[in-house]
Design a protein around this motif. Structure first.
Motif, PDB file in Angstrom:
ATOM      1  N   LYS A   1       0.838  -1.340   0.047  1.00 41.09           N
ATOM      2  CA  LYS A   1       0.017   0.072   0.047  1.00 41.09           C
ATOM      3  C   LYS A   1       0.962   1.365   0.145  1.00 41.09           C
ATOM      4  CE  LYS A   1      -3.997  -2.284   2.066  1.00 41.09           C
ATOM      5  NZ  LYS A   1      -4.864  -1.923   3.379  1.00 41.09           N
ATOM      6  N   PHE A   2       1.720   1.448  -0.919  1.00 39.34           N
ATOM      7  CA  PHE A   2       2.518   2.488  -1.367  1.00 39.34           C
ATOM      8  C   PHE A   2       3.594   2.723  -0.290  1.00 39.34           C
ATOM      9  CE2 PHE A   2      -1.542   3.308  -3.245  1.00 39.34           C
ATOM     10  CZ  PHE A   2      -1.351   3.678  -4.515  1.00 39.34           C
ATOM     11  N   THR A   3       3.885   1.912   0.784  1.00 36.91           N
ATOM     12  CA  THR A   3       5.114   2.052   1.642  1.00 36.91           C
ATOM     13  C   THR A   3       5.800   0.682   1.599  1.00 36.91           C
ATOM     14  OG1 THR A   3       3.582   0.949   3.326  1.00 36.91           O
ATOM     15  CG2 THR A   3       3.524   3.412   3.330  1.00 36.91           C
ATOM     16  N   GLY A   4       7.076   0.988   1.975  1.00 39.60           N
ATOM     17  CA  GLY A   4       8.288  -0.063   2.076  1.00 39.60           C
ATOM     18  C   GLY A   4       8.861  -0.550   0.827  1.00 39.60           C
ATOM     19  N   LEU A   5       8.693   0.226  -0.337  1.00 40.32           N
ATOM     20  CA  LEU A   5       9.506  -0.173  -1.525  1.00 40.32           C
ATOM     21  C   LEU A   5      11.082   0.001  -1.207  1.00 40.32           C
ATOM     22  CD1 LEU A   5       9.406  -0.909  -4.225  1.00 40.32           C
ATOM     23  CD2 LEU A   5       8.928   1.410  -5.036  1.00 40.32           C
ATOM     24  N   ASP A   6      11.421   0.701  -0.579  1.00 43.86           N
ATOM     25  CA  ASP A   6      12.842   0.853  -0.117  1.00 43.86           C
ATOM     26  C   ASP A   6      13.326   0.085   0.788  1.00 43.86           C
ATOM     27  OD1 ASP A   6      11.442   2.167   1.647  1.00 43.86           O
ATOM     28  OD2 ASP A   6      12.728   3.855   1.813  1.00 43.86           O
ATOM     29  N   GLN A   7      12.619  -0.974   1.514  1.00 45.78           N
ATOM     30  CA  GLN A   7      13.055  -1.536   2.463  1.00 45.78           C
ATOM     31  C   GLN A   7      13.216  -3.173   2.093  1.00 45.78           C
ATOM     32  OE1 GLN A   7      10.334  -1.260   6.091  1.00 45.78           O
ATOM     33  NE2 GLN A   7       9.740   0.879   5.440  1.00 45.78           N
ATOM     34  N   PHE A   8      14.369  -3.574   2.260  1.00 43.07           N
ATOM     35  CA  PHE A   8      14.782  -4.850   1.851  1.00 43.07           C
ATOM     36  C   PHE A   8      14.400  -6.040   2.824  1.00 43.07           C
ATOM     37  CE2 PHE A   8      17.658  -8.576   1.585  1.00 43.07           C
ATOM     38  CZ  PHE A   8      17.609  -8.737   0.141  1.00 43.07           C
ATOM     39  N   ALA A   9      13.381  -7.050   2.268  1.00 40.46           N
ATOM     40  CA  ALA A   9      12.812  -8.282   2.891  1.00 40.46           C
ATOM     41  C   ALA A   9      13.564  -9.549   2.798  1.00 40.46           C
ATOM     42  CB  ALA A   9      11.371  -8.028   2.510  1.00 40.46           C
ATOM     43  N   GLY A  10      14.505  -9.513   1.975  1.00 40.37           N
ATOM     44  CA  GLY A  10      15.087 -10.767   1.695  1.00 40.37           C
ATOM     45  C   GLY A  10      14.154 -11.778   1.250  1.00 40.37           C
ATOM     46  N   PHE A  11      14.054 -12.842   1.639  1.00 36.76           N
ATOM     47  CA  PHE A  11      13.268 -14.145   1.207  1.00 36.76           C
ATOM     48  C   PHE A  11      11.842 -14.245   2.119  1.00 36.76           C
ATOM     49  CE2 PHE A  11      17.228 -15.053  -0.772  1.00 36.76           C
ATOM     50  CZ  PHE A  11      16.747 -15.842  -1.875  1.00 36.76           C
TER      51      PHE A  11
END
Length: 311
Positions: A61-71
């Motif tokens: 929802k338009f947030t977290g695109l710049d946060q890496f989540a791994g697998f």
């Protein structure tokens, strides 16, 4: 001309000229290819790469695109029962998409190839293919409705009221939609198999008949081996369609409570656009795309080897 009689300077100039002509031809070819390459890159390759990158983020929802989540998105797939159920239903879909259109289409192709008015029958069976899948889904939604055509036919045949909800039960919904899928794709499968049958040389068949072979033996030992490359092409097309079918399921199962579990394609759409979990939906898309590419590539290898053996 005997090149041994030419001087090294002449030979060198001739090779230089050949390279120059080849380079000019290559440039001209790339000028024609470039628009297609640009379109494929912009609208196919870049979205695929972006989707893969997106599956390793926390975008929601338009947030977290710049946060890496791994697998973590991929690990979440197997922790939720929805994915497992959608995966099993997709497997049923793929098997149904392979077996039923191929079996019925081959039967119709063998039946229609030597009868009068063949083109008329081919047009009638091909007609559902030109209809929009959403229109096909809407039509068959009313066929399967509790007071729809199918239940009315059953009620008339048995003399008893029958209002079974074909699209509201987990026991029947997948099979009901597979029937609709077969009805829609039967025409193209039949036409492709008819083309394959028409390409089979008649001499081996006539020789087998002279030797006293039965129709079953002719089909098993001559027609089927020669038709196998076409069968594998049809199988590849139906596998891809079975994995990615979305519109029929979404339209026909609009009132089904657990709609997202009907296939991976529906589950991906549900998580991405209904829940707003775009990164998780991208992970589902990557898994689904990998399955389609792997199975299609395997079938393509088999098809290539079969074709070489026939030649």
């Amino acid at each position: 001309m005997n090149t041994a009689m030419l001087s090294p300077e002449v030979l060198k100039e001739a090779r230089r000229r050949e390279r120059r002509v080849a380079w000019q031809q290559t440039r001209i070819a790339w000028l024609f290819i470039a628009p297609a390459v640009i379109m494929v890159t912009l609208f196919l390759l870049l979205p695929v790469v972006f989707n893969v990158v997106l599956s390793f983020t926390k975008w929601q929802k338009f947030t977290g695109l710049d946060q890496f989540a791994g697998f973590s998105n991929y690990g979440r797939l197997f922790r939720l029962p929805y994915f497992t159920e959608a995966l099993s239903n997709t497997a049923i879909w793929v098997v149904g998409a392979i077996i039923f259109p191929l079996a019925v289409g081959l039967g119709l192709a063998l039946l229609l190839r030597n009868i009068p008015f063949q083109e008329t029958f081919k047009s009638l069976f091909f007609l559902p293919r030109v209809m929009a899948p959403t229109a096909v889904g809407a039509i068959w939604y009313y066929v399967y409705a509790p007071r729809g055509v199918l239940n009315s036919v059953v009620s008339g045949a048995t003399g008893q009221p029958f209002d079974y909800g074909w699209l509201f039960s987990s026991d029947s919904i997948t099979g009901a939609v597979i029937v609709t899928f077969v009805w829609q794709t039967l025409g193209i499968t039949m036409v492709l198999l008819l083309l394959g049958l028409a390409a089979i040389p008649k001499d081996p068949i006539e020789a087998a008949r002279v030797d006293g072979a039965t129709p079953g033996q002719i089909f098993r030992h001559i027609v089927w081996p020669l038709l196998l490359p076409t069968v594998l092409v049809v199988t590849i097309l139906n596998v891809a369609a079975g994995f990615t079918t979305f519109d029929l399921l979404w339209v026909m199962a609009s009132s089904y409570p657990a709609k997202r579990t009907l296939s991976l394609a529906v589950y991906m759409y549900y998580e991405s656009f209904s829940n707003g979990a775009w990164a998780y939906g991208s992970a589902i898309a990557v898994v689904l795309g990998s399955m389609v590419i792997s199975v299609s590539a395997l079938l393509a290898i088999v098809q290539s080897r079969v074709s070489k053996n026939i030649r």
